[in-house]
Enzyme design. Structure first.
Site, short mmCIF file in Angstrom:
data_model
loop_
_atom_site.label_atom_id
_atom_site.label_comp_id
_atom_site.label_asym_id
_atom_site.label_seq_id
_atom_site.Cartn_x
_atom_site.Cartn_y
_atom_site.Cartn_z
CB VAL A 110 4.17 -10.44 0.62
CG1 VAL A 110 4.29 -11.45 -0.51
CG2 VAL A 110 2.89 -9.61 0.51
CD GLU A 140 13.23 15.92 -0.96
OE1 GLU A 140 12.82 14.79 -0.66
OE2 GLU A 140 12.52 16.80 -1.48
CG ASP A 167 10.43 2.85 -5.76
OD1 ASP A 167 10.00 3.71 -6.57
OD2 ASP A 167 10.92 3.14 -4.66
CE LYS A 214 9.31 17.87 -1.36
NZ LYS A 214 9.83 16.86 -2.28
CB ALA A 236 -0.95 -0.01 1.19
N GLY A 237 1.79 1.30 -0.97
CA GLY A 237 2.57 2.51 -1.19
C GLY A 237 1.84 3.37 -2.21
C1 LIG Z 1 13.34 10.42 1.69
C2 LIG Z 1 12.72 10.20 0.34
C3 LIG Z 1 12.26 11.30 -0.39
C4 LIG Z 1 11.65 11.11 -1.63
N1 LIG Z 1 11.18 12.21 -2.29
C5 LIG Z 1 10.50 12.05 -3.45
C6 LIG Z 1 9.89 13.18 -4.08
O1 LIG Z 1 10.02 14.32 -3.62
N2 LIG Z 1 9.18 12.96 -5.22
C7 LIG Z 1 9.00 11.71 -5.74
O2 LIG Z 1 8.28 11.57 -6.76
N3 LIG Z 1 9.58 10.61 -5.17
C8 LIG Z 1 10.31 10.74 -4.04
N4 LIG Z 1 10.87 9.65 -3.43
C9 LIG Z 1 10.72 8.32 -4.05
C10 LIG Z 1 9.34 7.72 -3.74
O3 LIG Z 1 9.09 7.81 -2.36
C11 LIG Z 1 9.24 6.26 -4.20
O4 LIG Z 1 9.57 6.19 -5.56
C12 LIG Z 1 7.82 5.75 -3.96
O5 LIG Z 1 7.56 5.64 -2.57
C13 LIG Z 1 7.59 4.38 -4.62
O6 LIG Z 1 6.27 3.99 -4.40
P1 LIG Z 1 5.88 2.44 -4.38
O7 LIG Z 1 4.40 2.39 -4.45
O8 LIG Z 1 6.63 1.69 -5.39
O9 LIG Z 1 6.39 1.87 -2.99
P2 LIG Z 1 6.42 2.44 -1.50
O10 LIG Z 1 5.82 3.78 -1.42
O11 LIG Z 1 7.81 2.23 -1.03
O12 LIG Z 1 5.43 1.43 -0.75
C14 LIG Z 1 5.65 0.04 -0.64
C15 LIG Z 1 4.69 -0.52 0.40
O13 LIG Z 1 4.84 -1.94 0.44
C16 LIG Z 1 4.91 -2.37 1.79
N5 LIG Z 1 5.70 -3.61 1.83
C17 LIG Z 1 7.00 -3.77 1.52
N6 LIG Z 1 7.36 -5.05 1.63
C18 LIG Z 1 6.26 -5.73 2.03
C19 LIG Z 1 5.98 -7.10 2.29
N7 LIG Z 1 6.92 -8.04 2.17
N8 LIG Z 1 4.73 -7.43 2.68
C20 LIG Z 1 3.75 -6.48 2.80
N9 LIG Z 1 3.96 -5.18 2.54
C21 LIG Z 1 5.19 -4.81 2.16
C22 LIG Z 1 5.59 -1.21 2.52
O14 LIG Z 1 5.30 -1.24 3.91
C23 LIG Z 1 4.94 -0.01 1.81
O15 LIG Z 1 3.73 0.35 2.42
C24 LIG Z 1 11.51 9.80 -2.19
C25 LIG Z 1 11.98 8.69 -1.46
C26 LIG Z 1 12.58 8.89 -0.22
C27 LIG Z 1 13.07 7.67 0.54
#
Ligand SMILES: Cc1cc2nc3c(=O)[nH]c(=O)nc-3n(C[C@H](O)[C@H](O)[C@H](O)COP(=O)(O)OP(=O)(O)OC[C@H]3O[C@@H](n4cnc5c(N)ncnc54)[C@H](O)[C@@H]3O)c2cc1C
Length: 397
Positions: free
Chosen positions: A82, A170, A297, A373, A12-13
């Site tokens: 998972v 940041e 990601d 921002k 739930a990202g």
């Molecule tokens: C400090 C920081 C600043 C950033 N700033 C920016 C910005 O300004 N602009 C921008 O566009 N991007 C930014 N990013 C990048 C952005 O945060 C990521 O690209 C984004 O969060 C990816 O989204 P996602 O849905 O792939 O995964 P995520 O948001 O990482 O979510 C993944 C989810 O999966 C869950 N999960 C993981 N493994 C398991 C498992 N085995 N079982 C169950 N659940 C699990 C996690 O708990 C989480 O809730 C930043 C990243 C960081 C670390």
């Protein structure tokens, strides 16, 4: 047994939540069973984590309960981890159960990529989740308390941030704001505190507009950041880091913010990956798996010039919308949509009231960029939770 297709969303990202919210809107009653699985019962704003990590904001402002986002009459939420994806029999193994799927969405987010640097996994901390930032904040505060008991240990007051990409920049911006406050609270001479930002590439914020990069470095240098650019970290040890020509920087705090790879569970599932990320097709499906979509990601997509898009929240959100559309289209036997990234701009904060950004074809810096921002943060809260969420995370108002 019902014939209703089962959709399981892992993570739930940004990607997973947007997929779930759009499915909730687009699916008709009884058209599919949707289950969202996440390690925690909250969704966190990864893009905001550098603030609670440095202690300049509360962790509460970086998360929201999943039950407040989704309609639990339409989507089942399972709080679990998972542990395995079994594509051969369309099952997901959780730490405490099993789920079957017809369609799977993988949005588990990235893991730190340490490029094989010895000791980095063992001794450095990462800004990845609410729990990891709690640890970083407490650890930083504790170093000041330790120093008061052992004043010869200036390494307690030395902070190393590996990576001058978006996350690293940041975070140093926030930490540079917080350190003077910690000095004051703990009666510590600020001249004893050192904050390094170390980057192997020949420039900070590689690929970003050079004029804005220069501005960022000037602002941060003025705040007390020492940059070491074009200077690879060779090793991380319990005592600090070894950089460049075997120079040792003794530091009790090393934060690694230099790389993201995909999730190991995907490789272990036998899905084809490059550094843990899945090169998805134009409809966001994994190669050879028409029923598996990958967002955020965990996915790898290339721009028209053939370069990979950096993993960002922005692309993850846009993928979530198209992924939901394509899941509904698959169920209805309609044609799938092609994903096309629409770059709405990028803004990096440099601490309080300062930022740099490129948006609407223009460059922004200083207070205007910082406001931009905030506007981006508010827009996201509005998209996922409407006005009530914007109001609840009241620091923005
Ligand atoms: C400090 C920081 C600043 C950033 N700033 C920016 C910005 O300004 N602009 C921008 O566009 N991007 C930014 N990013 C990048 C952005 O945060 C990521 O690209 C984004 O969060 C990816 O989204 P996602 O849905 O792939 O995964 P995520 O948001 O990482 O979510 C993944 C989810 O999966 C869950 N999960 C993981 N493994 C398991 C498992 N085995 N079982 C169950 N659940 C699990 C996690 O708990 C989480 O809730 C930043 C990243 C960081 C670390």
């Amino acid at each position: 047994m019902s014939n209703i297709p089962k959709i399981v969303i892992l993570g739930a990202g940004y990607g997973g939540v947007l997929t779930a919210l759009r499915l909730q809107k687009e699916l008709n009653y009884n058209e599919a069973d949707v289950t969202l699985v996440n390690k925690h019962d909250y969704h966190y704003f990864t893009t905001h984590l550098h603030m609670p990590a440095a202690g300049t904001d509360k962790t509460e402002n970086a998360r929201v309960s999943i039950s407040k986002l989704i309609d639990e009459f339409k989507i089942d939420f399972v709080k679990s981890t998972v542990v395995q994806i079994r594509t051969q029999d369309k099952k997901v193994i959780l730490e405490d159960g099993t789920l079957s799927y017809d369609y799977l969405v993988i949005g588990l987010g990235g893991e730190p990529e340490t490029f094989g640097i010895p000791g980095m996994l063992e001794y450095a901390m990462n800004i990845r989740s609410i729990n990891s930032v709690r640890l970083i904040r407490e650890h930083i505060e504790y170093q000041f308390a330790r120093f008061k008991r052992e004043p010869h240990r200036t390494d307690y007051l030395t902070f190393v941030v590996g990576g001058a990409g978006f996350t690293g920049i940041e975070f140093v911006g926030e930490l540079a704001d917080r350190l003077p406050e910690l000095c004051k609270q703990n009666d510590v001479d600020p001249s004893l505190v050192k904050l390094y930002n170390i980057e192997a590439a020949p420039t900070a914020l590689p690929g970003f507009d050079p004029e804005l990069v220069e501005y960022a470095m000037q602002v941060l240098t003025k705040k007390g950041v020492t940059f070491k650019i074009g200077c690879p970290i060779k090793e991380c040890t319990p005592d600090g880091v070894i950089v460049g020509d075997n120079e040792e920087i003794k530091a009790a705090t090393v934060i690694w913010a230099a790389g993201v790879r995909g999730n190991r569970l995907i490789e272990e599932a036998g899905i084809e990956v490059m550094r843990g990320r899945v090169k998805v097709d134009e409809s966001l499906r994994a190669p050879g798996h028409e029923n598996i979509y990958v967002v955020g990601d965990n996915s790898l997509m290339f721009n028209p010039e053939g370069r990979p898009y950096p993993p960002t929240a922005q692309i993850a959100m846009q993928q979530g919308v198209v992924c939901a559309h394509n899941l509904v289209a698959s169920i209805r036997n309609q044609p799938l949509k092609k994903f096309e990234f629409k770059n709405k701009g990028t803004v990096a904060s440099l601490g309080k009231g300062e930022a740099i950004g490129l948006a609407f074809g223009k460059k922004y810096k200083g207070g205007v960029a910082a406001l931009l921002k905030k506007a981006i943060d508010i827009r996201y809260l509005y998209i996922i939770g409407g006005i009530p969420l914007v109001v609840k995370k009241g620091k923005f108002l």
